[in-house]
Structures are given as C-alpha cells and as structure tokens.
Motif scaffolding. Structure first.
Motif, mmCIF file in Angstrom:
data_model
loop_
_atom_site.group_PDB
_atom_site.id
_atom_site.type_symbol
_atom_site.label_atom_id
_atom_site.label_comp_id
_atom_site.label_asym_id
_atom_site.label_seq_id
_atom_site.Cartn_x
_atom_site.Cartn_y
_atom_site.Cartn_z
ATOM 1 N N LYS A 17 -1.421 3.245 -4.380
ATOM 2 C CA LYS A 17 -0.911 3.661 -5.689
ATOM 3 C C LYS A 17 -0.864 2.497 -6.684
ATOM 4 O O LYS A 17 -0.923 2.709 -7.892
ATOM 5 C CB LYS A 17 0.479 4.272 -5.530
ATOM 6 N N LEU A 68 1.673 3.452 -0.488
ATOM 7 C CA LEU A 68 2.310 2.654 -1.530
ATOM 8 C C LEU A 68 1.351 1.609 -2.098
ATOM 9 O O LEU A 68 1.322 1.364 -3.300
ATOM 10 C CB LEU A 68 3.551 1.966 -0.961
ATOM 11 N N GLU A 99 7.340 -2.172 0.094
ATOM 12 C CA GLU A 99 7.550 -2.363 -1.346
ATOM 13 C C GLU A 99 7.790 -3.836 -1.684
ATOM 14 O O GLU A 99 7.393 -4.305 -2.754
ATOM 15 C CB GLU A 99 8.730 -1.501 -1.811
ATOM 16 N N ARG A 117 8.916 1.862 4.250
ATOM 17 C CA ARG A 117 8.662 1.902 2.802
ATOM 18 C C ARG A 117 9.369 0.744 2.101
ATOM 19 O O ARG A 117 8.793 0.090 1.236
ATOM 20 C CB ARG A 117 9.119 3.240 2.219
ATOM 21 N N SER A 119 2.999 2.735 4.271
ATOM 22 C CA SER A 119 2.623 1.426 3.751
ATOM 23 C C SER A 119 1.304 1.493 2.985
ATOM 24 O O SER A 119 1.180 0.931 1.890
ATOM 25 C CB SER A 119 2.503 0.435 4.914
#
Length: 445
Positions: A138, A135, A205, A201, A132
C-alpha cells in the motif's frame, strides 16, 4: 512430533539409566516443533514445519566420559545409545576437570509455555506474512521477513535422582522494508513466548515508517555523538558483554573483569550507577527454564550488576570447587532496569544527537576491554531540538559496552528482545548515551 508428557519422559530416562553399567549416567531429552514462513519482495518464498525429538545420554567410568545421541526411542535404540556412550567413555582419556553429576537439585517451574503460541498453525503464519506484505504494498514498498514459532519440552535426569521437565513456547519475527529504489530501509524485530503479546501489523508499520523516512540520507562527519540506541541496537552491543562474566576467565587474566596482579573485579564499580542488570528465570516477560542444561544445576534470581558494581560472576562447578565458591545454573536471561520513557520521549529530550535503529556485523576488536566494531543500518537519523531532523548515512563504530554503560545520560522503558529460541532472552531499555564513537561512514542502507 509427539510431545512427551512428564511421566513419559521420566519413564524413558529411568529406562536409559537402568540400562547403563557405568559409574554414573546423565540423560537429556529435547523435543520441538518449529513452524516458519519466509517472504521476500512481497511474496512468500518458503514455509515449513520441522519436528524433532532427541535423547542424549552421557556416562562416566571414573573420570572417563562418553556421550551418544539418538532420535528413536524403542528399547533397542535406547540400549544401542547407552552402549555407544559407554564404549566412547572407555576409550576416552581421563578428564582432569571431571566432577560427579549433581545431587539434590530442586527445579522451580517458570511460565515458559503459552497455549496461544502452541496453537499457531499454517493459517496464522500466512496471516502474519500477508499483513506485513499488504501494508508494504500500500505504501509502494518491498518487504522481506521471517516469522517462526516453537513449541517444545526439555527434560534432564541423572543417576543421582535429579529430574526436571518443562514445556515451552516462543515466537520470533523480523521484517526489513525498503523503497523500490533501495535507498530507504526500515527494520524491526519482535520476540515473545505468548502469541497474545505479538502484533504483526504494529511491528510492520514501524519498519514501513523507518523505510519512508530514511530516504535521501545525508552524510555527517564521523565523530563522538550523543546517541539514542533503540533496544535492538542496544542488545547487540551489550549482549556481547553477558558472556564475559565468567569467573575463570577473570581469575586467569583473560577478561575485562581481570584485576591487575591477579584475581577479579567482583564488587568494583565499573559502570554508571543507573546500570542494574540481573537474571531471573521466573520473570513473566522473559521466562526461561529453571535449570542450566549443561550442568543440571538449578538457576536462581541473581544480581549481575547493581548500581554500577559487579555483583556476581558465573562459576562452573569445577571452578567453583577449585575456588571454594558455590556454583548455580548459568543464566538463561538478562534483564536491565530502565526508566519509564519511550524512545520518542528520549528523542524529545535531546538537543543534538543520532538515533540508531539497529547495529549489526559486530566483531570483537579487543577482548580485554570488550572493544567492538560494527555498523548501523536500516534507519539512522539526526536529532535536533528534540525532533528527528533528517536521515543520515550509516556509520561504522568502535565502541565498548563497558565505556557505553559509563556514558549513560538516560534509560528508557525496557522491552523484550530475543530470537525464536526459548533458552536465552533479554529485556533491555533504549539508551541515551554520550560520546558514542562513530569512526567512518558506510554507504549501505
């Protein structure tokens, strides 16, 4: 924690009941191992493992009751708990609504245990947080989340020969993802009893996408709108209604199910015909214990609302006897039927409306009508011609689940919604609802 086997749990229950000198004795043993990891500002802040096993013994002399709890299981501690419960019972006033312990209960097992969830370890929890956080970083975002998993068992027994034992597991996950300036926010929640159905994930997202797309929210006028409520938003509103099906409250004029002049509204059509709601302990997606811990009554699959009509009410053993009704175990889950469409497909069929990710800070305004007030947050969007046009500022709403379930335009595909507890779960669809009442704007994100 030592997970007691069924035989070990029964031996302890039998020993406790043999120690009792009261007219009757009831025993409950609960054991759990709860692991967790918490992170904020893209860093893990805490992680832990809590283990606990507790035995509660309740005894009665006539209508006088006493209860004591202990988390040590040697002979001396068990006897001390029994004697303490008996001492309390002798001092207690008579309970005018006392009923003897139940008899003849048969508990059908449900699939509440998953080996994959029971196998979760610190490395697994760390990987959830790392996925988590990675992501979010990024995308230049900040994540804060909490993941927890539970493995445990429940045992009930009484001096009338009733005995039940079941193992169970569950996991829960929530994450809030925000832009660095705090002007965009996204959120998601997940719950499952089987770790094989969870993907950190995938969930993260969704929160990231909502955070990115909720920046520069525009204000629109409060009022009544066609609204698409995601399942988490739906559950927070209609979940407040599930506790209002108590027969005694209805019969005594204290709920929305009370009939003017006396009695209740069992059998009346109060909702849109699309509304079907039931409890089923053996549903594979939201399984729960086959009994109600409070009464030790066995649960059953029960229709609560059928084609918009009130199909059943909840009776405690006392109220059931008083009213000449049959009592069963209180529901451990609620399942609502829906259609086959996803939230995205509901959006595509909407000319103008509002998409609500989450509702929170909900408070009761009027118990008789179940009027609630609360706020939207973490991603509220304006829909036009089947597409999300732009993010909008959050609203305060005043709405009743009774009114809401009368204004349904379309229901989507149900999903599992719940926390990290295994004793109550929901399976709820996203909803498209007309005339949802937004009363004012909120500057919170």
């Amino acid at each position: 924690m030592k997970m007691l086997t069924q035989d070990e749990a029964k031996q302890i229950c039998d020993k406790v009941m043999a120690l009792s000198k009261a007219d009757e004795c009831r025993v409950q043993i609960s054991g759990s191992q709860r692991g967790n990891v918490r992170y904020a500002r893209n860093s893990v802040s805490t992680a832990g493992l809590v283990q606990n096993t507790q035995l509660t013994v309740s005894v009665a002399f006539g209508k006088r009751q006493g209860t004591a709890s202990v988390n040590e299981f040697d002979d001396k501690s068990l006897e001390k708990a029994v004697r303490r419960a008996e001492e309390v019972a002798r001092l207690a006033p008579e309970n005018p609504e006392f009923l003897p312990a139940v008899k003849g209960q048969v508990y059908k097992a449900s699939s509440t245990y998953s080996a994959a969830t029971a196998a979760i370890d610190p490395e697994y929890r760390a990987e959830v947080a790392a996925a988590s956080i990675e992501l979010a970083r990024k995308k230049g975002l900040v994540a804060a989340g909490f993941f927890s998993d539970t493995t445990g068992f429940e045992t009930v027994a009484n001096s009338n020969g009733v005995f039940g034992y079941q193992t169970l597991t569950n996991l829960g996950f929530t994450v809030t993802t925000r832009t660095e300036d705090g002007l965009g926010s996204g959120w998601v929640t997940r719950s499952a009893n089987d770790a094989a159905r969870f993907n950190a994930r995938e969930a993260s997202e969704i929160a990231i996408e909502k955070a990115l797309t909720s920046v520069n929210a525009k204000a629109i006028e409060p009022g009544r709108y066609t609204v698409i409520l995601e399942p988490a938003a739906t559950s927070e509103i209609i979940g407040r209604m599930f506790g209002a099906f108590d027969a005694r409250q209805a019969d005594e004029g204290r709920s929305f199910l009370s009939k003017k002049g006396g009695g209740n509204r069992l059998g009346e059509k109060l909702f849109d015909e699309q509304v079907n709601l039931w409890a089923d302990p053996w549903n594979p997606d939201v399984p729960v214990l086959g009994w109600d811990n409070a009464s030790m009554l066995a649960r059953e699959r029960t229709d609560v609302i059928k084609r918009g009509r009130i199909a059943s009410l909840d009776y405690t053993p006392y109220w059931a006897e008083k009213q000449g009704k049959r009592a069963i175990g209180r529901h451990g889950n609620m399942i609502m039927s829906g259609g086959g469409k996803s939230t995205e497909e509901l959006i595509a069929s909407t000319k103008k409306g509002v998409l609500v990710t989450r509702t929170w800070y909900i408070r009761m305004v009027d118990p008789q009508s179940l009027l609630l007030t609360g706020l939207t947050r973490d991603g509220t969007f304006y829909i036009e011609n089947g597409k999300i046009k732009h993010p909008i500022k959050n609203f305060r709403f005043n709405e009743s689940p009774v009114s809401m379930l009368n204004n349904i335009e379309e229901l989507g595909k149900p999903v599992v919604i719940g926390g990290d507890e295994v004793r109550y779960q929901m399976m709820i669809p996203p909803m498209k609802v007309r005339d949802f009442n937004f009363t004012s704007l909120s500057d919170a994100v």
